[in-house]
Design a protein around this motif. Sequence first.
Motif, PDB file in Angstrom:
ATOM      1  N   ALA A  17      44.439 -21.843 -45.714  1.00  0.00           N
ATOM      2  CA  ALA A  17      44.116 -21.870 -44.279  1.00  0.00           C
ATOM      3  C   ALA A  17      43.839 -23.294 -43.810  1.00  0.00           C
ATOM      4  CB  ALA A  17      42.909 -20.976 -44.002  1.00  0.00           C
ATOM      5  N   ASN A  18      43.301 -24.121 -44.711  1.00  0.00           N
ATOM      6  CA  ASN A  18      43.020 -25.508 -44.340  1.00  0.00           C
ATOM      7  C   ASN A  18      44.220 -26.432 -44.574  1.00  0.00           C
ATOM      8  OD1 ASN A  18      40.176 -25.829 -43.382  1.00  0.00           O
ATOM      9  ND2 ASN A  18      39.821 -24.644 -45.243  1.00  0.00           N
ATOM     10  N   ALA A  19      45.108 -26.027 -45.473  1.00  0.00           N
ATOM     11  CA  ALA A  19      46.291 -26.869 -45.745  1.00  0.00           C
ATOM     12  C   ALA A  19      47.249 -26.839 -44.563  1.00  0.00           C
ATOM     13  CB  ALA A  19      46.994 -26.412 -47.020  1.00  0.00           C
ATOM     14  N   ILE A  20      47.288 -25.696 -43.867  1.00  0.00           N
ATOM     15  CA  ILE A  20      48.267 -25.566 -42.781  1.00  0.00           C
ATOM     16  C   ILE A  20      48.017 -26.557 -41.642  1.00  0.00           C
ATOM     17  CG2 ILE A  20      49.046 -23.981 -40.942  1.00  0.00           C
ATOM     18  CD1 ILE A  20      49.046 -21.801 -43.217  1.00  0.00           C
ATOM     19  N   PRO A  21      46.760 -26.676 -41.134  1.00  0.00           N
ATOM     20  CA  PRO A  21      46.540 -27.687 -40.082  1.00  0.00           C
ATOM     21  C   PRO A  21      46.847 -29.107 -40.559  1.00  0.00           C
ATOM     22  CG  PRO A  21      44.611 -26.281 -40.326  1.00  0.00           C
ATOM     23  CD  PRO A  21      45.553 -25.892 -41.404  1.00  0.00           C
ATOM     24  N   THR A  22      46.553 -29.394 -41.840  1.00  0.00           N
ATOM     25  CA  THR A  22      46.848 -30.727 -42.372  1.00  0.00           C
ATOM     26  C   THR A  22      48.355 -30.980 -42.358  1.00  0.00           C
ATOM     27  OG1 THR A  22      44.929 -30.532 -43.803  1.00  0.00           O
ATOM     28  CG2 THR A  22      46.518 -32.241 -44.357  1.00  0.00           C
ATOM     29  N   LEU A  23      49.074 -29.964 -42.812  1.00  0.00           N
ATOM     30  CA  LEU A  23      50.532 -30.082 -42.852  1.00  0.00           C
ATOM     31  C   LEU A  23      51.094 -30.251 -41.441  1.00  0.00           C
ATOM     32  CD1 LEU A  23      52.778 -29.973 -44.951  1.00  0.00           C
ATOM     33  CD2 LEU A  23      53.025 -27.533 -44.476  1.00  0.00           C
ATOM     34  N   GLU A  36      40.850 -36.008 -40.821  1.00  0.00           N
ATOM     35  CA  GLU A  36      40.016 -34.803 -40.883  1.00  0.00           C
ATOM     36  C   GLU A  36      38.633 -35.124 -41.450  1.00  0.00           C
ATOM     37  OE1 GLU A  36      43.850 -31.873 -41.563  1.00  0.00           O
ATOM     38  OE2 GLU A  36      42.617 -32.499 -43.247  1.00  0.00           O
ATOM     39  N   TYR A  37      38.611 -36.039 -42.393  1.00  0.00           N
ATOM     40  CA  TYR A  37      37.363 -36.505 -42.960  1.00  0.00           C
ATOM     41  C   TYR A  37      36.475 -37.084 -41.870  1.00  0.00           C
ATOM     42  CZ  TYR A  37      35.994 -36.687 -47.858  1.00  0.00           C
ATOM     43  OH  TYR A  37      35.463 -36.388 -49.073  1.00  0.00           O
ATOM     44  N   ALA A  38      37.135 -37.846 -40.977  1.00  0.00           N
ATOM     45  CA  ALA A  38      36.372 -38.526 -39.927  1.00  0.00           C
ATOM     46  C   ALA A  38      35.876 -37.551 -38.871  1.00  0.00           C
ATOM     47  CB  ALA A  38      37.231 -39.603 -39.288  1.00  0.00           C
ATOM     48  N   GLY A  39      36.470 -36.380 -38.810  1.00  0.00           N
ATOM     49  CA  GLY A  39      35.990 -35.410 -37.841  1.00  0.00           C
ATOM     50  C   GLY A  39      37.086 -34.455 -37.428  1.00  0.00           C
ATOM     51  N   ALA A  40      36.939 -33.194 -37.812  1.00  0.00           N
ATOM     52  CA  ALA A  40      37.903 -32.180 -37.413  1.00  0.00           C
ATOM     53  C   ALA A  40      37.261 -30.819 -37.649  1.00  0.00           C
ATOM     54  CB  ALA A  40      39.194 -32.311 -38.205  1.00  0.00           C
ATOM     55  N   VAL A  41      37.946 -29.770 -37.226  1.00  0.00           N
ATOM     56  CA  VAL A  41      37.415 -28.427 -37.395  1.00  0.00           C
ATOM     57  C   VAL A  41      38.028 -27.779 -38.631  1.00  0.00           C
ATOM     58  CG1 VAL A  41      36.976 -26.218 -36.263  1.00  0.00           C
ATOM     59  CG2 VAL A  41      37.220 -28.297 -34.889  1.00  0.00           C
ATOM     60  N   HIS A  42      39.363 -27.976 -38.766  1.00  0.00           N
ATOM     61  CA  HIS A  42      40.066 -27.409 -39.910  1.00  0.00           C
ATOM     62  C   HIS A  42      40.797 -28.517 -40.643  1.00  0.00           C
ATOM     63  CE1 HIS A  42      39.300 -23.478 -38.229  1.00  0.00           C
ATOM     64  NE2 HIS A  42      39.863 -23.849 -37.091  1.00  0.00           N
ATOM     65  N   GLY A  43      41.228 -28.189 -41.838  1.00  0.00           N
ATOM     66  CA  GLY A  43      42.078 -29.119 -42.585  1.00  0.00           C
ATOM     67  C   GLY A  43      41.547 -29.371 -43.973  1.00  0.00           C
ATOM     68  N   LEU A  44      42.428 -29.874 -44.837  1.00  0.00           N
ATOM     69  CA  LEU A  44      42.041 -30.144 -46.221  1.00  0.00           C
ATOM     70  C   LEU A  44      40.911 -31.164 -46.281  1.00  0.00           C
ATOM     71  CD1 LEU A  44      45.434 -30.254 -48.178  1.00  0.00           C
ATOM     72  CD2 LEU A  44      43.600 -28.570 -48.390  1.00  0.00           C
ATOM     73  N   ARG A  95      30.566 -28.851 -54.764  1.00  0.00           N
ATOM     74  CA  ARG A  95      31.610 -28.095 -55.471  1.00  0.00           C
ATOM     75  C   ARG A  95      32.747 -29.043 -55.831  1.00  0.00           C
ATOM     76  NH1 ARG A  95      31.894 -22.535 -55.131  1.00  0.00           N
ATOM     77  NH2 ARG A  95      33.577 -22.879 -56.576  1.00  0.00           N
ATOM     78  N   THR A  96      32.499 -29.881 -56.839  1.00  0.00           N
ATOM     79  CA  THR A  96      33.536 -30.838 -57.253  1.00  0.00           C
ATOM     80  C   THR A  96      34.818 -30.134 -57.659  1.00  0.00           C
ATOM     81  OG1 THR A  96      32.324 -30.866 -59.330  1.00  0.00           O
ATOM     82  CG2 THR A  96      32.157 -32.823 -57.935  1.00  0.00           C
ATOM     83  N   ASP A  97      34.660 -28.920 -58.214  1.00  0.00           N
ATOM     84  CA  ASP A  97      35.874 -28.183 -58.612  1.00  0.00           C
ATOM     85  C   ASP A  97      36.772 -27.901 -57.413  1.00  0.00           C
ATOM     86  OD1 ASP A  97      33.925 -26.581 -57.549  1.00  0.00           O
ATOM     87  OD2 ASP A  97      34.160 -24.939 -59.002  1.00  0.00           O
ATOM     88  N   LEU A  98      36.154 -27.528 -56.283  1.00  0.00           N
ATOM     89  CA  LEU A  98      36.971 -27.233 -55.097  1.00  0.00           C
ATOM     90  C   LEU A  98      37.517 -28.512 -54.458  1.00  0.00           C
ATOM     91  CD1 LEU A  98      35.081 -24.281 -53.378  1.00  0.00           C
ATOM     92  CD2 LEU A  98      37.100 -24.231 -54.856  1.00  0.00           C
ATOM     93  N   VAL A  99      36.730 -29.600 -54.517  1.00  0.00           N
ATOM     94  CA  VAL A  99      37.244 -30.888 -54.023  1.00  0.00           C
ATOM     95  C   VAL A  99      38.520 -31.236 -54.789  1.00  0.00           C
ATOM     96  CG1 VAL A  99      36.816 -33.356 -53.788  1.00  0.00           C
ATOM     97  CG2 VAL A  99      34.963 -31.743 -53.355  1.00  0.00           C
ATOM     98  N   LEU A 100      38.430 -31.132 -56.117  1.00  0.00           N
ATOM     99  CA  LEU A 100      39.587 -31.487 -56.940  1.00  0.00           C
ATOM    100  C   LEU A 100      40.766 -30.537 -56.720  1.00  0.00           C
ATOM    101  CD1 LEU A 100      37.733 -32.575 -60.181  1.00  0.00           C
ATOM    102  CD2 LEU A 100      39.085 -34.026 -58.671  1.00  0.00           C
ATOM    103  N   ALA A 101      40.458 -29.269 -56.498  1.00  0.00           N
ATOM    104  CA  ALA A 101      41.538 -28.316 -56.220  1.00  0.00           C
ATOM    105  C   ALA A 101      42.258 -28.703 -54.927  1.00  0.00           C
ATOM    106  CB  ALA A 101      40.979 -26.903 -56.112  1.00  0.00           C
ATOM    107  N   ALA A 102      41.476 -29.105 -53.909  1.00  0.00           N
ATOM    108  CA  ALA A 102      42.081 -29.527 -52.642  1.00  0.00           C
ATOM    109  C   ALA A 102      42.872 -30.819 -52.821  1.00  0.00           C
ATOM    110  CB  ALA A 102      41.008 -29.717 -51.575  1.00  0.00           C
ATOM    111  N   VAL A 103      42.357 -31.707 -53.684  1.00  0.00           N
ATOM    112  CA  VAL A 103      43.091 -32.947 -53.984  1.00  0.00           C
ATOM    113  C   VAL A 103      44.440 -32.612 -54.600  1.00  0.00           C
ATOM    114  CG1 VAL A 103      43.124 -34.949 -55.522  1.00  0.00           C
ATOM    115  CG2 VAL A 103      41.076 -34.448 -54.186  1.00  0.00           C
ATOM    116  N   ALA A 104      44.421 -31.683 -55.542  1.00  0.00           N
ATOM    117  CA  ALA A 104      45.672 -31.287 -56.200  1.00  0.00           C
ATOM    118  C   ALA A 104      46.644 -30.708 -55.187  1.00  0.00           C
ATOM    119  CB  ALA A 104      45.379 -30.273 -57.302  1.00  0.00           C
ATOM    120  N   VAL A 105      46.134 -29.872 -54.271  1.00  0.00           N
ATOM    121  CA  VAL A 105      47.003 -29.279 -53.250  1.00  0.00           C
ATOM    122  C   VAL A 105      47.603 -30.370 -52.360  1.00  0.00           C
ATOM    123  CG1 VAL A 105      47.022 -27.845 -51.176  1.00  0.00           C
ATOM    124  CG2 VAL A 105      45.923 -27.016 -53.253  1.00  0.00           C
TER     125      VAL A 105
END
Lengths: 272, 254
Positions: A71-77, A211-219, A231-241
């Motif tokens: 759901a967060n990858a789609i706005p980023t894409l 998105e880091y600087a300010g957004a509602v959705h996104g990786l 949750r470093t595990d989820l950070v890394l999972a998002a990095v991998a994605v």
Amino acid sequence: MSNTTPIIAERRPRTTRGGALARALPPVTVIAALLVAWQLVSDFGLVEARLLPSPVTVLDRGWEARDAILANAIPTLQATAIGFSLAIVVAFTLATALDFWLPVRRALLPVLVISQTLPIIAIAPLVIMWFGFGLLPKVLLVALVTFFPLTISCLQGFASADSDAEKLVSSLGGSRRTVFRLVRLPSATASVFSGLRISITYAVVGAIFAEYAGAVHGLGVFMQVSKSAFRTDLVLAAVAVSSILTLILFGIVALIERFATPWLRIERGQKK
Amino acid sequence: MTVVPRLEITDLRVGFDSTPVLDQLSLSVGSGEFVSILGPSGSGKSTLLSVLTGGLSAQAGEISIDGTRITHSDPSTFSYMPQRDSLLPWRRILDNATLGLEIGGMPRKQARRKAAPLFAEFGIAGSEQRYPRQLSGGMRQRVALLRTVVQGKDLLLLDEPFGAVDAITRAELQRWVAQMWETHRWTVVLITHDIREALLLSDRVLVLGGQPARVAHEVTVPRTGPRDLDFLTEPHIVALERELYRALLPEASA
């Protein structure tokens, strides 16, 4: 980060399909070795699992959170694709104008260089303040980080045109526009695609940064929230994605290049 | 009755600043005549060529085509073949051959129909759908000549067309052009620094010399027999070769 050196060596003679597989083997081996080493470091408890979860854990937790990540990858894409398209249009228009009118080039090229000296870290929050938390500021930031390498690769490509071919087209009665259309523009293809391949990798990073600087959705938002929850595990999972996303976009560009420029394949010796 | 020459240059003066590169240069080329302009590097050959292709304008003198004076070279008067083949790598061979026609405004389809039949005669049939990099240097040069000839202007301006290929290919191309000329009788101006090439192909050879340059020497090459391998070793041709060599290198004859 503003040059147009091809990311992958392109002039090397390529031979067969078996050769492609053989070329892919060393990097895949290195990546596999790194992952194994990482896994071992975690398994033997050399680093606290909360700080550095093992690759298997990252995969596991990432899969559990797949709905949220998707759901967060789609706005980023979306931001990446729109921003990158905008950058292509702007870069191409600008480069064409700069190629035709020397005074414009003299006036604008320094401005373009200056635009790349602005620290994106400082600019991004301002852009968010100006344009809100929606899609627009993300698109603008993606375009800002990618249009410069694209413009330069277009300009270099136009300049790489063979002057003898240009003279020939003029001697055949071609106007300056005809020379541009028949010689300078096609001459730029190789350089433009190499610029596209480089800047598509900046594009995803640019979107996540926005998105880091300010957004509602996104990786980027997902990473930030996960980081705050430790949750470093989820950070890394998002990095991998995001890496996978970048690789897919890179692959799409490479695929388009392959079909759009059959003569370049011949020049690089892939086809007899 | 005087026959109007196809190309006539009278008292041409060309220079980049105060010192002219060419001065008082006059020459004429008759219809269906093959004339070579011979000169060492820096003798003004490429300057003359630039004037004829419209890249430079003359300071004085006139250039006439079929008796009509042209002020600044009209690109439509010559079919120019450059030193390097300058084929566009992204165009297939057939589309390279039609480049001049397309720029001249002919629809692509019609241009292809006009160029296609020439491929067999030029010895490059079957290469139409290939890309330039897939062809040998000799074949590419044939495509370049086809691109020049298909425009149908029959006033050809060839700038050292065989300078960029290896010696064996060059010899083959020279003999091929000699044969092609026999059939088509184009009016040709060939710029070269190769004495034997000039003799093998031409009716007349003009030597550029002096500073500023003008036509310093001229020889007529009689068309007695076929221009084949033996031609260059015939005694009167050997004598002409020696004469041209001396004209090019005056100090060598001293």
